[in-house]
Design a protein around this motif. Structure first.
Motif, PDB file in Angstrom:
ATOM      1  N   ASN A  10       0.857  -1.181   0.000  1.00  0.00           N
ATOM      2  CA  ASN A  10       0.000   0.000   0.000  1.00  0.00           C
ATOM      3  C   ASN A  10       0.893   1.231   0.000  1.00  0.00           C
ATOM      4  O   ASN A  10       1.885   1.279   0.731  1.00  0.00           O
ATOM      5  CB  ASN A  10      -0.902   0.029   1.244  1.00  0.00           C
ATOM      6  CG  ASN A  10      -1.883  -1.130   1.278  1.00  0.00           C
ATOM      7  OD1 ASN A  10      -2.946  -1.078   0.681  1.00  0.00           O
ATOM      8  ND2 ASN A  10      -1.509  -2.200   1.977  1.00  0.00           N
ATOM      9  N   TRP A  12       0.930   5.680  -0.210  1.00  0.00           N
ATOM     10  CA  TRP A  12       0.189   6.932  -0.114  1.00  0.00           C
ATOM     11  C   TRP A  12       1.038   8.092  -0.613  1.00  0.00           C
ATOM     12  O   TRP A  12       2.264   8.116  -0.441  1.00  0.00           O
ATOM     13  CB  TRP A  12      -0.191   7.226   1.346  1.00  0.00           C
ATOM     14  CG  TRP A  12      -1.241   6.332   1.922  1.00  0.00           C
ATOM     15  CD1 TRP A  12      -2.579   6.575   2.033  1.00  0.00           C
ATOM     16  CD2 TRP A  12      -1.023   5.041   2.524  1.00  0.00           C
ATOM     17  NE1 TRP A  12      -3.205   5.521   2.647  1.00  0.00           N
ATOM     18  CE2 TRP A  12      -2.280   4.562   2.954  1.00  0.00           C
ATOM     19  CE3 TRP A  12       0.111   4.239   2.721  1.00  0.00           C
ATOM     20  CZ2 TRP A  12      -2.441   3.333   3.583  1.00  0.00           C
ATOM     21  CZ3 TRP A  12      -0.039   3.009   3.330  1.00  0.00           C
ATOM     22  CH2 TRP A  12      -1.308   2.566   3.755  1.00  0.00           C
ATOM     23  N   GLN A  17      -4.344   7.601  -1.073  1.00  0.00           N
ATOM     24  CA  GLN A  17      -3.751   6.284  -1.279  1.00  0.00           C
ATOM     25  C   GLN A  17      -3.663   5.985  -2.770  1.00  0.00           C
ATOM     26  O   GLN A  17      -4.622   6.144  -3.522  1.00  0.00           O
ATOM     27  CB  GLN A  17      -4.572   5.201  -0.580  1.00  0.00           C
ATOM     28  CG  GLN A  17      -3.877   3.837  -0.589  1.00  0.00           C
ATOM     29  CD  GLN A  17      -4.503   2.843   0.379  1.00  0.00           C
ATOM     30  OE1 GLN A  17      -5.405   3.184   1.146  1.00  0.00           O
ATOM     31  NE2 GLN A  17      -4.026   1.614   0.364  1.00  0.00           N
ATOM     32  N   PHE A  20      -3.144  -0.265  -3.519  1.00  0.00           N
ATOM     33  CA  PHE A  20      -3.971  -0.977  -2.554  1.00  0.00           C
ATOM     34  C   PHE A  20      -3.641  -2.473  -2.594  1.00  0.00           C
ATOM     35  O   PHE A  20      -3.987  -3.177  -3.542  1.00  0.00           O
ATOM     36  CB  PHE A  20      -5.458  -0.789  -2.870  1.00  0.00           C
ATOM     37  CG  PHE A  20      -5.923   0.644  -2.865  1.00  0.00           C
ATOM     38  CD1 PHE A  20      -6.561   1.178  -1.749  1.00  0.00           C
ATOM     39  CD2 PHE A  20      -5.738   1.452  -3.974  1.00  0.00           C
ATOM     40  CE1 PHE A  20      -7.013   2.497  -1.751  1.00  0.00           C
ATOM     41  CE2 PHE A  20      -6.173   2.769  -3.986  1.00  0.00           C
ATOM     42  CZ  PHE A  20      -6.809   3.298  -2.872  1.00  0.00           C
ATOM     43  N   ASP A  21      -2.916  -2.952  -1.564  1.00  0.00           N
ATOM     44  CA  ASP A  21      -2.655  -4.390  -1.394  1.00  0.00           C
ATOM     45  C   ASP A  21      -2.141  -5.058  -2.673  1.00  0.00           C
ATOM     46  O   ASP A  21      -2.612  -6.123  -3.079  1.00  0.00           O
ATOM     47  CB  ASP A  21      -3.917  -5.113  -0.910  1.00  0.00           C
ATOM     48  CG  ASP A  21      -4.344  -4.665   0.480  1.00  0.00           C
ATOM     49  OD1 ASP A  21      -3.451  -4.475   1.332  1.00  0.00           O
ATOM     50  OD2 ASP A  21      -5.549  -4.487   0.706  1.00  0.00           O
ATOM     51  N   HIS A  56       4.514   3.875   2.985  1.00  0.00           N
ATOM     52  CA  HIS A  56       4.017   2.612   2.448  1.00  0.00           C
ATOM     53  C   HIS A  56       3.913   1.575   3.554  1.00  0.00           C
ATOM     54  O   HIS A  56       4.544   1.699   4.613  1.00  0.00           O
ATOM     55  CB  HIS A  56       4.962   2.100   1.351  1.00  0.00           C
ATOM     56  CG  HIS A  56       6.302   1.659   1.880  1.00  0.00           C
ATOM     57  ND1 HIS A  56       7.338   2.535   2.071  1.00  0.00           N
ATOM     58  CD2 HIS A  56       6.754   0.448   2.280  1.00  0.00           C
ATOM     59  CE1 HIS A  56       8.385   1.880   2.548  1.00  0.00           C
ATOM     60  NE2 HIS A  56       8.044   0.615   2.700  1.00  0.00           N
ATOM     61  N   ARG A 207      -5.015  -1.055  -8.004  1.00  0.00           N
ATOM     62  CA  ARG A 207      -5.255  -2.436  -7.576  1.00  0.00           C
ATOM     63  C   ARG A 207      -4.948  -3.406  -8.726  1.00  0.00           C
ATOM     64  O   ARG A 207      -5.162  -3.050  -9.889  1.00  0.00           O
ATOM     65  CB  ARG A 207      -6.711  -2.631  -7.146  1.00  0.00           C
ATOM     66  CG  ARG A 207      -7.107  -1.877  -5.897  1.00  0.00           C
ATOM     67  CD  ARG A 207      -8.598  -2.083  -5.610  1.00  0.00           C
ATOM     68  NE  ARG A 207      -8.988  -1.572  -4.299  1.00  0.00           N
ATOM     69  CZ  ARG A 207      -9.328  -0.303  -4.050  1.00  0.00           C
ATOM     70  NH1 ARG A 207      -9.320   0.582  -5.058  1.00  0.00           N
ATOM     71  NH2 ARG A 207      -9.667   0.084  -2.843  1.00  0.00           N
TER      72      ARG A 207
END
Length: 210
Positions: A10, A12, A17, A20-21, A56, A207
């Motif tokens: 992750n 920012w 953000q 994401f994952d 992160h 993502r």
């Protein structure tokens, strides 16, 4: 064995953000392509692997070591080579000077290797980088990174906005590197390399899709 493993990353920018994952692996000798539109997070992911993200969470492992907290210069010394989308050449220096300023390890051997991969550069050794076309500059940017003796290459849009004939030369050079066993993670949106990749992943709004 995985050369590179990213797990649950992750990232920012300030309060926003950007990733994401995100999880992915690049195995020994593999070409992995990261697809996605502009703004999908491809450049952010590559920069995070290099240690350039401010904030992160998640794990980044390289050659079985957790490098999540390593400084960027330590990651580069360990063998992570990066070709940025904006190339970051020294415009006032010649092709030869751009190559030599980055050189580490076997300078003569690396020079012979990059000139064999990009024969056009041999005819331009005394030309200033600022006097080259975009495609020629991209060849030089890749060659300069190879002069650092990398063990894994990260490339951000290596074939974007380049004349078709030079796109073919760059594609063929990268495929030749892959045939030599060089693992690569390549961000692109034009599918020049995706069809020849071991795996292609798609980023959508930060993502991994699917």
């Amino acid at each position: 064995m995985s050369e590179l493993q990213v797990r649950d990353l992750n990232v920012w920018y300030g309060a926003a953000q950007a990733l994401f994952d995100v999880s992915l692996t690049v195995g020994a000798g593999e070409l992995v392509v990261l697809q996605g539109l502009n703004g999908a997070g491809k450049s952010t992911l590559l920069q995070s692997i290099l240690g350039l993200s401010q904030r992160h969470t998640g794990v980044i492992r390289y050659q079985n070591e957790d490098i999540s907290d390593w400084a960027p210069h330590r990651r580069a010394r360990a063998g992570l080579g990066f070709v940025a989308e904006d190339r970051r050449l020294f415009g006032g220096l010649t092709v030869q000077e751009n190559l030599l300023i980055a050189a580490r390890g076997d300078v003569a051997g690396n020079t012979a290797r990059v000139l064999a991969l990009f024969p056009a550069l041999e005819r331009m050794l005394q030309r200033r980088a600022s006097q080259m076309s975009g495609g020629e500059q991209q060849m030089l940017a890749i060659a300069r990174t190879l002069m650092t003796s990398p063990k894994l290459l990260l490339l951000d849009e290596p074939c974007e906005g380049i004349a078709p004939l030079l796109v073919e030369s760059i594609r063929d050079a990268l495929l030749a590197l892959r045939a030599e066993g060089m693992p690569m993670l390549v961000a692109e949106q034009n599918r020049i390399l995706a069809d020849r990749a071991d795996r292609a992943l798609t980023l959508v709004s930060g993502r991994v899709a699917g």
